[in-house]
Design a protein around this motif. Structure first.
Motif, mmCIF file in Angstrom:
data_model
loop_
_atom_site.group_PDB
_atom_site.id
_atom_site.type_symbol
_atom_site.label_atom_id
_atom_site.label_comp_id
_atom_site.label_asym_id
_atom_site.label_seq_id
_atom_site.Cartn_x
_atom_site.Cartn_y
_atom_site.Cartn_z
ATOM 1 N N UNK A 227 16.072 -5.998 15.960
ATOM 2 C CA UNK A 227 15.807 -4.860 15.230
ATOM 3 C C UNK A 227 14.260 -4.416 15.214
ATOM 4 N N UNK A 228 13.463 -5.565 15.086
ATOM 5 C CA UNK A 228 11.831 -5.269 15.137
ATOM 6 C C UNK A 228 11.570 -4.496 16.195
ATOM 7 N N UNK A 229 12.026 -4.619 17.396
ATOM 8 C CA UNK A 229 11.758 -3.776 18.661
ATOM 9 C C UNK A 229 12.662 -2.564 18.762
ATOM 10 N N UNK A 230 13.238 -2.375 18.015
ATOM 11 C CA UNK A 230 14.073 -0.828 18.140
ATOM 12 C C UNK A 230 13.329 0.198 17.496
ATOM 13 N N UNK A 231 12.870 1.240 18.319
ATOM 14 C CA UNK A 231 12.206 2.440 17.880
ATOM 15 C C UNK A 231 13.249 3.486 17.932
ATOM 16 N N UNK A 232 13.860 3.647 19.115
ATOM 17 C CA UNK A 232 14.821 4.861 19.470
ATOM 18 C C UNK A 232 16.222 4.555 19.793
ATOM 19 N N UNK B 16 16.192 10.312 10.670
ATOM 20 C CA UNK B 16 15.726 9.488 9.433
ATOM 21 C C UNK B 16 16.784 8.538 8.858
ATOM 22 N N UNK B 17 18.094 8.782 8.882
ATOM 23 C CA UNK B 17 18.834 8.057 8.608
ATOM 24 C C UNK B 17 18.794 6.736 9.525
ATOM 25 N N UNK B 18 18.922 7.067 10.890
ATOM 26 C CA UNK B 18 18.645 5.922 11.915
ATOM 27 C C UNK B 18 17.498 5.036 11.549
ATOM 28 N N UNK B 19 16.308 5.542 11.281
ATOM 29 C CA UNK B 19 15.115 4.834 11.097
ATOM 30 C C UNK B 19 15.042 3.951 9.954
ATOM 31 N N UNK B 20 15.839 4.593 8.835
ATOM 32 C CA UNK B 20 15.972 3.726 7.576
ATOM 33 C C UNK B 20 17.007 2.984 7.710
ATOM 34 N N UNK B 21 17.793 2.908 8.333
ATOM 35 C CA UNK B 21 18.916 1.673 8.736
ATOM 36 C C UNK B 21 18.307 0.570 9.335
ATOM 37 N N UNK B 22 17.546 0.874 10.579
ATOM 38 C CA UNK B 22 17.127 -0.115 11.123
ATOM 39 C C UNK B 22 15.909 -0.868 10.288
ATOM 40 N N UNK B 23 15.102 -0.201 9.614
ATOM 41 C CA UNK B 23 14.060 -0.696 8.695
ATOM 42 C C UNK B 23 14.667 -1.597 7.754
ATOM 43 N N UNK C 48 17.762 5.014 22.349
ATOM 44 C CA UNK C 48 17.739 4.173 23.581
ATOM 45 C C UNK C 48 17.737 2.885 23.458
ATOM 46 N N UNK C 49 16.573 2.346 22.478
ATOM 47 C CA UNK C 49 16.526 1.089 22.340
ATOM 48 C C UNK C 49 17.729 0.273 21.690
ATOM 49 N N UNK C 50 18.377 1.023 20.595
ATOM 50 C CA UNK C 50 19.419 0.672 19.833
ATOM 51 C C UNK C 50 20.664 0.338 20.861
ATOM 52 N N UNK C 51 20.699 1.195 21.779
ATOM 53 C CA UNK C 51 22.040 1.209 22.649
ATOM 54 C C UNK C 51 21.751 -0.178 23.412
ATOM 55 N N UNK C 52 20.440 -0.350 23.873
ATOM 56 C CA UNK C 52 20.266 -1.457 24.681
ATOM 57 C C UNK C 52 20.585 -2.739 24.041
ATOM 58 N N UNK C 53 20.230 -2.777 22.962
ATOM 59 C CA UNK C 53 20.003 -4.159 22.018
ATOM 60 C C UNK C 53 21.449 -4.504 21.353
ATOM 61 N N UNK D 101 17.534 -3.065 7.812
ATOM 62 C CA UNK D 101 18.234 -4.434 8.027
ATOM 63 C C UNK D 101 17.634 -5.486 9.145
ATOM 64 N N UNK D 102 16.382 -5.074 9.243
ATOM 65 C CA UNK D 102 15.508 -5.808 10.633
ATOM 66 C C UNK D 102 15.443 -7.297 10.004
ATOM 67 N N UNK D 103 15.481 -7.723 8.833
ATOM 68 C CA UNK D 103 15.370 -9.044 8.498
ATOM 69 C C UNK D 103 16.857 -9.777 8.255
ATOM 70 N N UNK D 104 17.739 -9.000 8.489
ATOM 71 C CA UNK D 104 18.870 -9.726 8.157
ATOM 72 C C UNK D 104 19.449 -10.877 9.638
ATOM 73 N N UNK D 105 20.513 -11.414 9.319
ATOM 74 C CA UNK D 105 20.720 -12.138 10.663
ATOM 75 C C UNK D 105 21.178 -11.372 11.702
ATOM 76 N N UNK D 106 21.910 -10.379 11.597
ATOM 77 C CA UNK D 106 22.348 -9.355 12.711
ATOM 78 C C UNK D 106 21.084 -8.536 13.362
#
Length: 498
Positions: free
Chosen positions: A52-57, A32-39, A59-64, A41-46
């Motif tokens: 971040x818009x494509x990160x669901x898991x 839940x923490x992970x999903x909240x963080x990605x959601x 594994x996605x996070x580690x890839x990007x 910050x998805x529109x930040x520069x980073x």
């Protein structure tokens, strides 16, 4: 005053229930923490740069999102320092915690409106969990001292700037303000020795019940108290029953503290840092600190002996094992992403998840492939001193590679409170204890690649003088237990032998 202690017990029960709820569901809490963080910050520069818009898991996070230290994240941080918004986290940070970097110069660690409360809540909850499990709450009626940095803050592009401990000083709850020591005026003194002298004057006649700080600097405070009054700390403060510490392992200091105090007192270990408040000791009889899983921090772990590989595997909480040395990687509501804080940890429990800090990934000795870490040298020293009346004030270890007609070795620089009768015998005991803990070191000694360690005795206040010479006396500064080179000890040896 009794009412305050009663209320503390009620609050402790409530906090215990809250903690149990998330600690009983650790993997779900972290997801839940992970999903909240990605959601968030998805529109930040980073977030945009790292898809971040494509990160669901994970594994996605580690890839990007690659693992970064401060130096690698610095281009983004510099944009925030210059006043740009929505870079690492939505909006601007509330604070920058300024820390001393070894390679980057000054480091500016962002603290946001979302992350600041987690620092305060974790510190509060550590005390409340102690109350819940011990049943002791009378100490809340006495005076409490927190040895910390100056609360004076500067401002840069609308963001306040200061040391973490100074920032946190502005968040002491109103109900503790009258109990808090030292005074604001004294707390603002920059020179550490002058500050400690002033604290001694303010506190020596008060009913101190809680004392908190990094052990090495609290030791200085205790020694100055005794020098000023001629009494053990426990006689001065009859109701002093709780020592709260963080930053370093307390065990090498425990015997010294009990001597200075004149009796044993309970202690609570904390794991705070500018980057987040990661863990605290939740039970007196359990080894390790409860990892804070619902504080806006998502954790990843990389095995320390694989960390410098080209593509080390990034593990989540569900994949960790007991007793393995991991580099801890964090992503937070302060906008730190896959960030290497430099600490190594080991899990002491998986139900719930508890950790100990085993060292720093940069503070180790592996000049010959032995990879000796801080936890190992501290425990080896404790074991060697167990049947001795000798005591140690401070120490650090470095490799000695350049030798003439002899094998290289580990060189231990030790400042003794009480010197052992036989220094070579102590060295042998430490070496045997270290061989037991570290199989690589054992193989190197047995294979005659290394010779057993040697001890260099350090003059009284030698380490204090060194820390002062490099501008790191007091506050949250800590002497490295280990170095993989001789930058510290060569400077120190020169000063000692002058």
């Amino acid at each position: 005053m009794i009412f305050k202690a009663y209320l503390a017990k009620l609050l402790a029960k409530r906090v215990h229930r809250q903690i149990k709820k998330w600690s009983d569901n650790p993997v779900g809490t972290q997801e839940q923490v992970f999903q909240n963080l990605i959601q968030e910050a998805r529109d930040t520069a980073f977030g945009k740069d790292h898809h971040f818009g494509n990160i669901k898991t994970h594994e996605d996070f580690a890839k990007h999102v690659p693992v970064r230290d401060y130096e690698a994240l610095k281009p983004y941080v510099e944009r925030v320092v210059e006043g740009e918004e929505n870079v690492l986290w939505p909006g601007k940070p509330t604070y920058f915690a300024k820390t001393s970097g070894t390679t980057s110069g000054a480091k500016y660690i962002p603290i946001t409106k979302a992350s600041m409360p987690t620092h305060i809540e974790a510190a509060r909850n550590a005390i409340l969990m102690y109350i819940y499990h011990s049943g002791k709450s009378a100490f809340v009626n006495g005076k409490m001292i927190f040895l910390q940095g100056s609360p004076v803050l500067k401002e840069q592009n609308g963001i306040k700037l200061g040391r973490l401990s100074g920032i946190v000083a502005h968040y002491v709850p109103k109900y503790l303000q009258k109990n808090r020591m030292p005074s604001l005026e004294t707390n603002c003194i920059e020179d550490w020795e002058t500050k400690v002298d002033a604290i001694v004057e303010e506190t020596k006649d008060k009913d101190m019940t809680v004392i908190s700080g990094i052990p090495s600097w609290v030791q200085m405070y205790f020694e100055k108290l005794i020098e000023k009054t001629g009494k053990p700390v426990g006689d001065l403060f009859k109701n002093f029953d709780l020592f709260i510490y963080g930053g370093v392992n307390y065990e090498p200091y425990r015997a010294k503290f009990e001597k200075l105090i004149g009796r044993k007192v309970d202690s609570i270990e904390l794991y705070p840092a500018s980057e987040g408040f990661f863990a605290f000791q939740d039970k007196q009889d359990d080894n390790g600190m409860l990892l804070q899983l619902n504080s806006g921090i998502f954790y990843e772990f990389i095995k320390a002996d694989e960390f410098f590989n080209e593509n080390p595997k990034r593990l989540t909480l569900k994949d960790v094992a007991l007793g393995v040395n991991y580099v801890m990687i964090i992503s937070t509501t302060a906008g730190l992403w896959a960030y290497n804080i430099g600490d190594t940890v080991q899990f002491t429990s998986l139900k719930p998840y508890r950790v100990i800090v085993s060292g720093r990934i940069k503070h180790f000795i592996s000049a010959f492939g032995e990879h000796v870490i801080g936890k190992e040298v501290e425990e080896a020293l404790q074991e060697a001193l167990a049947d001795s009346d000798a005591s140690v004030s401070e120490f650090t270890v470095a490799p000695q590679i350049h030798t003439e007609n002899e094998l290289p070795y580990h060189e231990w620089f030790i400042e003794f409170d009480k010197k052992p009768e036989d220094l070579s015998s102590l060295a042998q005991k430490i070496d045997k204890a270290l061989q037991k803990q570290n199989s690589y070191y054992y193989d190197l000694i047995q294979g005659k690649v290394l010779q057993p360690l040697k001890i260099q005795e350090v003059e009284k206040n030698g380490f204090k003088n060194y820390m002062k010479s490099v501008g790191k006396l007091g506050g949250q500064n800590k002497l490295p237990r280990l170095s993989n080179d001789r930058k510290i000890v060569d400077t120190f040896t020169y000063k000692r032998s002058k």
